[in-house]
Scaffold this motif. Structure first.
Motif, mmCIF file in Angstrom:
data_model
loop_
_atom_site.group_PDB
_atom_site.id
_atom_site.type_symbol
_atom_site.label_atom_id
_atom_site.label_comp_id
_atom_site.label_asym_id
_atom_site.label_seq_id
_atom_site.Cartn_x
_atom_site.Cartn_y
_atom_site.Cartn_z
ATOM 1 N N GLY A 163 0.809 -1.214 0.000
ATOM 2 C CA GLY A 163 0.000 0.000 0.000
ATOM 3 C C GLY A 163 0.841 1.263 0.000
ATOM 4 N N ASP A 164 0.173 2.406 0.122
ATOM 5 C CA ASP A 164 0.885 3.682 0.025
ATOM 6 C C ASP A 164 1.152 4.350 1.370
ATOM 7 O OD1 ASP A 164 -1.654 4.418 0.670
ATOM 8 O OD2 ASP A 164 -2.041 5.594 -1.147
ATOM 9 N N LYS A 165 0.955 3.609 2.462
ATOM 10 C CA LYS A 165 1.211 4.172 3.805
ATOM 11 C C LYS A 165 2.524 3.667 4.403
ATOM 12 C CE LYS A 165 -2.834 6.282 4.078
ATOM 13 N NZ LYS A 165 -2.995 6.677 2.684
ATOM 14 N N VAL A 166 3.184 2.734 3.705
ATOM 15 C CA VAL A 166 4.441 2.137 4.191
ATOM 16 C C VAL A 166 5.608 2.761 3.447
ATOM 17 C CG1 VAL A 166 5.703 -0.037 4.548
ATOM 18 C CG2 VAL A 166 3.198 -0.017 4.628
ATOM 19 N N LYS A 167 6.726 2.959 4.162
ATOM 20 C CA LYS A 167 7.908 3.570 3.546
ATOM 21 C C LYS A 167 8.517 2.639 2.497
ATOM 22 C CE LYS A 167 9.354 6.446 7.454
ATOM 23 N NZ LYS A 167 10.420 6.666 8.461
ATOM 24 N N PRO A 168 9.024 3.200 1.385
ATOM 25 C CA PRO A 168 9.635 2.389 0.321
ATOM 26 C C PRO A 168 10.753 1.468 0.815
ATOM 27 C CG PRO A 168 9.288 4.618 -0.454
ATOM 28 C CD PRO A 168 8.949 4.622 0.993
ATOM 29 N N VAL A 169 11.512 1.919 1.824
ATOM 30 C CA VAL A 169 12.593 1.102 2.385
ATOM 31 C C VAL A 169 12.022 -0.183 2.985
ATOM 32 C CG1 VAL A 169 14.318 0.969 4.227
ATOM 33 C CG2 VAL A 169 14.177 3.006 2.813
ATOM 34 N N MET A 202 16.377 11.912 -3.761
ATOM 35 C CA MET A 202 17.669 11.237 -3.802
ATOM 36 C C MET A 202 17.980 10.521 -2.490
ATOM 37 S SD MET A 202 18.983 11.220 -6.700
ATOM 38 C CE MET A 202 18.835 12.024 -8.285
ATOM 39 N N ASN A 203 17.643 11.139 -1.372
ATOM 40 C CA ASN A 203 17.889 10.504 -0.065
ATOM 41 C C ASN A 203 17.075 9.224 0.085
ATOM 42 O OD1 ASN A 203 19.740 12.403 0.776
ATOM 43 N ND2 ASN A 203 18.218 13.701 1.802
ATOM 44 N N GLU A 204 15.828 9.284 -0.397
ATOM 45 C CA GLU A 204 14.974 8.090 -0.327
ATOM 46 C C GLU A 204 15.535 6.967 -1.194
ATOM 47 O OE1 GLU A 204 10.851 7.349 -2.279
ATOM 48 O OE2 GLU A 204 10.469 8.318 -0.341
ATOM 49 N N LEU A 205 15.988 7.311 -2.404
ATOM 50 C CA LEU A 205 16.555 6.299 -3.303
ATOM 51 C C LEU A 205 17.849 5.728 -2.742
ATOM 52 C CD1 LEU A 205 15.950 8.033 -6.771
ATOM 53 C CD2 LEU A 205 14.694 6.098 -5.814
ATOM 54 N N LYS A 206 18.637 6.563 -2.073
ATOM 55 C CA LYS A 206 19.872 6.079 -1.435
ATOM 56 C C LYS A 206 19.552 5.090 -0.321
ATOM 57 C CE LYS A 206 22.634 10.242 -2.337
ATOM 58 N NZ LYS A 206 23.160 11.493 -1.755
ATOM 59 N N ASP A 207 18.474 5.353 0.431
ATOM 60 C CA ASP A 207 18.056 4.446 1.509
ATOM 61 C C ASP A 207 17.612 3.094 0.949
ATOM 62 O OD1 ASP A 207 18.601 6.404 3.349
ATOM 63 O OD2 ASP A 207 16.507 7.087 3.546
ATOM 64 N N VAL A 208 16.836 3.157 -0.162
ATOM 65 C CA VAL A 208 16.383 1.908 -0.809
ATOM 66 C C VAL A 208 17.596 1.134 -1.331
ATOM 67 C CG1 VAL A 208 15.091 0.939 -2.760
ATOM 68 C CG2 VAL A 208 14.104 2.805 -1.422
ATOM 69 N N LYS A 209 18.536 1.850 -1.907
ATOM 70 C CA LYS A 209 19.762 1.227 -2.423
ATOM 71 C C LYS A 209 20.517 0.524 -1.297
ATOM 72 C CE LYS A 209 24.240 2.318 -4.545
ATOM 73 N NZ LYS A 209 25.121 3.379 -5.089
ATOM 74 N N GLU A 210 20.575 1.158 -0.128
ATOM 75 C CA GLU A 210 21.322 0.590 1.002
ATOM 76 C C GLU A 210 20.723 -0.719 1.485
ATOM 77 O OE1 GLU A 210 22.815 1.953 5.433
ATOM 78 O OE2 GLU A 210 22.250 3.504 3.996
ATOM 79 N N VAL A 211 19.386 -0.783 1.585
ATOM 80 C CA VAL A 211 18.753 -2.010 2.097
ATOM 81 C C VAL A 211 18.656 -3.098 1.027
ATOM 82 C CG1 VAL A 211 17.432 -0.779 3.841
ATOM 83 C CG2 VAL A 211 16.366 -1.263 1.632
ATOM 84 N N ALA A 212 18.577 -2.681 -0.249
ATOM 85 C CA ALA A 212 18.386 -3.657 -1.335
ATOM 86 C C ALA A 212 19.693 -4.220 -1.867
ATOM 87 C CB ALA A 212 17.598 -3.020 -2.477
ATOM 88 N N SER A 213 20.783 -3.469 -1.729
ATOM 89 C CA SER A 213 22.077 -3.848 -2.338
ATOM 90 C C SER A 213 21.865 -4.312 -3.776
ATOM 91 C CB SER A 213 22.757 -4.945 -1.514
ATOM 92 O OG SER A 213 23.013 -4.499 -0.223
ATOM 93 N N PRO A 214 21.305 -3.461 -4.624
ATOM 94 C CA PRO A 214 20.919 -3.893 -5.982
ATOM 95 C C PRO A 214 22.099 -4.272 -6.870
ATOM 96 C CG PRO A 214 20.746 -1.519 -5.786
ATOM 97 C CD PRO A 214 21.058 -2.026 -4.417
#
Length: 451
Positions: A163-169, A202-214
């Motif tokens: 859903g749209d209430k949870v953070k992308p990370v 950019m900060n949000e995408l960096k956070d997703v990158k950190e947890v996902a290790s893409p």
């Protein structure tokens, strides 16, 4: 058509060189000036154009070119080689993990086409025996999650959403866990975009990158935005260290400057190109094939690959045998048309044929040919099975023709034309078979001769 303007201008310039037996330095300077203008008009970055012209000019001024018997061909080869180098030399593939899950992050501005591209990429990877999972991480754009779910349903690939209430990370963490449990080996994360680049994004995408290790961070850019696409690529690359670029709407951009600038400006390869609206309209980006298209030399390899993927060999062979043996009927014709339609629109097929100039095609309504084929298909679909298998039943019956015309929204004259074309084709195949038999007899006769 992609690069239409550039291709036309380059063809004109290089054609002038072909008309000269020997080339002088003046000839090359004039040609390079025209090439420079063509590239700038195609919205290629000025610095890239300057370096490109300098490199091509230096190589063209060499003795092996000026003293060659075919100097124009040498110049074309140099331009071709430099275009290939500009776009990355060779294709760049996805960096898959040997074991475990390959995570692909799709990033980019709002409106670039990330969500649709996520589906296209998932579909292509599934064809390559992967088991992808789509992840809805765009929690800001209205209906973004719903759009990805619709795309996923269309191509029958599951979509993970909280859903749209949870953070992308947190969505990304949960999605990777879910993928492990369900046996998915590729996770495609559809991230949020903005109308412009900002610190929060950019900060949000960096956070997703950190947890996902893409394994891959692919930047999706709209090729129709030209130089803006290059600026966007540089910004995302400096912040996220992207691994590659995906160009969307390349079929709709007659200039194509982004494709010629991005690799040189970011040092990151273009991995895929979106070439249409269908979910299957995604191509691996081949710099050598794209250079060939730009110079109007076609792209036969891609056309062959498309044919191999789309056409059923056994069905094609069956139709071919029936055609030669004069057993071909409208059922076979319909099957053949269905096979051809899988290759895509006529204009895209023609674009891949060598020697076809975009200038020559101006004024030619390619859609008219497709309309005619659709009309024929409607006429055949309005026939009964008996009529399709034995067209002579239809030929001698005005009432049947009238029924077919009414059913297909055409006229009796148009139905008659389809029947006449069919009979002409049968006569032609009969003549060809006769020639084949005659040749076989002669071959047998020659085989007995002592020489």
């Amino acid at each position: 058509m992609a690069f239409e303007g550039l291709t036309s201008k380059l063809q004109d310039t290089l054609k002038k060189l072909k008309g000269k037996g020997k080339l002088t330095e003046k000839d090359i300077k004039e040609a390079m000036r025209e090439v420079k203008l063509a590239l700038l008009e195609a919205d290629v970055n000025y610095r890239i154009v300057k370096d490109f012209i300098k490199s091509v000019s230096e190589k063209c001024m060499g003795k092996e070119v000026l003293e060659s018997l075919t100097p124009a061909q040498q110049v074309i080869k140099i331009v071709n080689d430099e275009l290939i180098q500009l776009m990355g030399n060779e294709e760049s593939t996805i960096n898959f993990t040997q074991n475990g899950i390959t995570v692909i992050m799709l990033v980019g501005l709002q409106g670039a086409g990330k969500t649709t591209m996520a589906g296209k990429l998932a579909l292509q990877l599934r064809k390559n025996n992967k088991k992808p999972l789509l992840v809805a991480c765009d929690v800001y754009r209205p209906a973004a999650i719903k759009q990805l779910q619709v795309v996923g349903k269309q191509i029958e690939i599951p979509v993970f959403s909280l859903g749209d209430k949870v953070k992308p990370v947190d969505i990304t963490k949960a999605a990777i866990k879910h993928a492990k449990e369900e046996g998915h080996n590729v996770v495609i994360v559809d991230t949020a975009g903005r109308l412009h680049i900002d610190e929060e994004l950019m900060n949000e995408l960096k956070d997703v990158k950190e947890v996902a290790s893409p394994n891959e961070i692919l930047l999706v850019v709209d090729s129709m935005t030209g130089q803006d696409a290059v600026n966007v690529a540089e910004s995302f690359n400096s912040q996220l260290d992207i691994t590659g670029v995906v160009l969307t709407k390349l079929d709709g951009d007659t200039r194509g400057g982004a494709a010629l600038s991005i690799k040189a400006m970011t040092s990151k390869p273009i991995k895929y190109a979106g070439i249409g609206e269908k979910m299957s309209d995604l191509e691996v980006f081949h710099p050598d094939r794209m250079a060939s298209r730009i110079l109007g030399m076609g792209d036969v390899l891609t056309l062959i690959e498309k044919a191999q993927q789309a056409i059923d060999e056994k069905e094609a062979e069956k139709i071919s045998k029936r055609l030669i043996n004069q057993e071909f009927n409208f059922e076979d014709f319909l099957a053949a048309m269905q096979q051809m339609k899988k290759l895509g629109p006529l204009n895209k097929i023609i674009e891949m044929l060598p020697g076809v100039s975009s200038k020559e095609l101006k004024g030619v309504d390619l859609n008219q040919g497709e309309k005619e084929l659709k009309k024929i298909e409607s006429i055949i679909n309005s026939m009964t099975v008996k009529e399709r298998k034995n067209p002579s039943v239809l030929s001698g019956s005005p009432s049947r023709k009238k029924r077919v015309a009414n059913g297909s929204g055409t006229t009796i004259q148009q139905v008659n034309k389809v029947l006449k074309d069919y009979e002409n084709m049968k006569k032609m195949m009969k003549q060809m078979k006769g020639m084949q038999k005659s040749f076989s007899k002669k071959k047998g006769l020659f085989g007995k001769l002592p020489f």
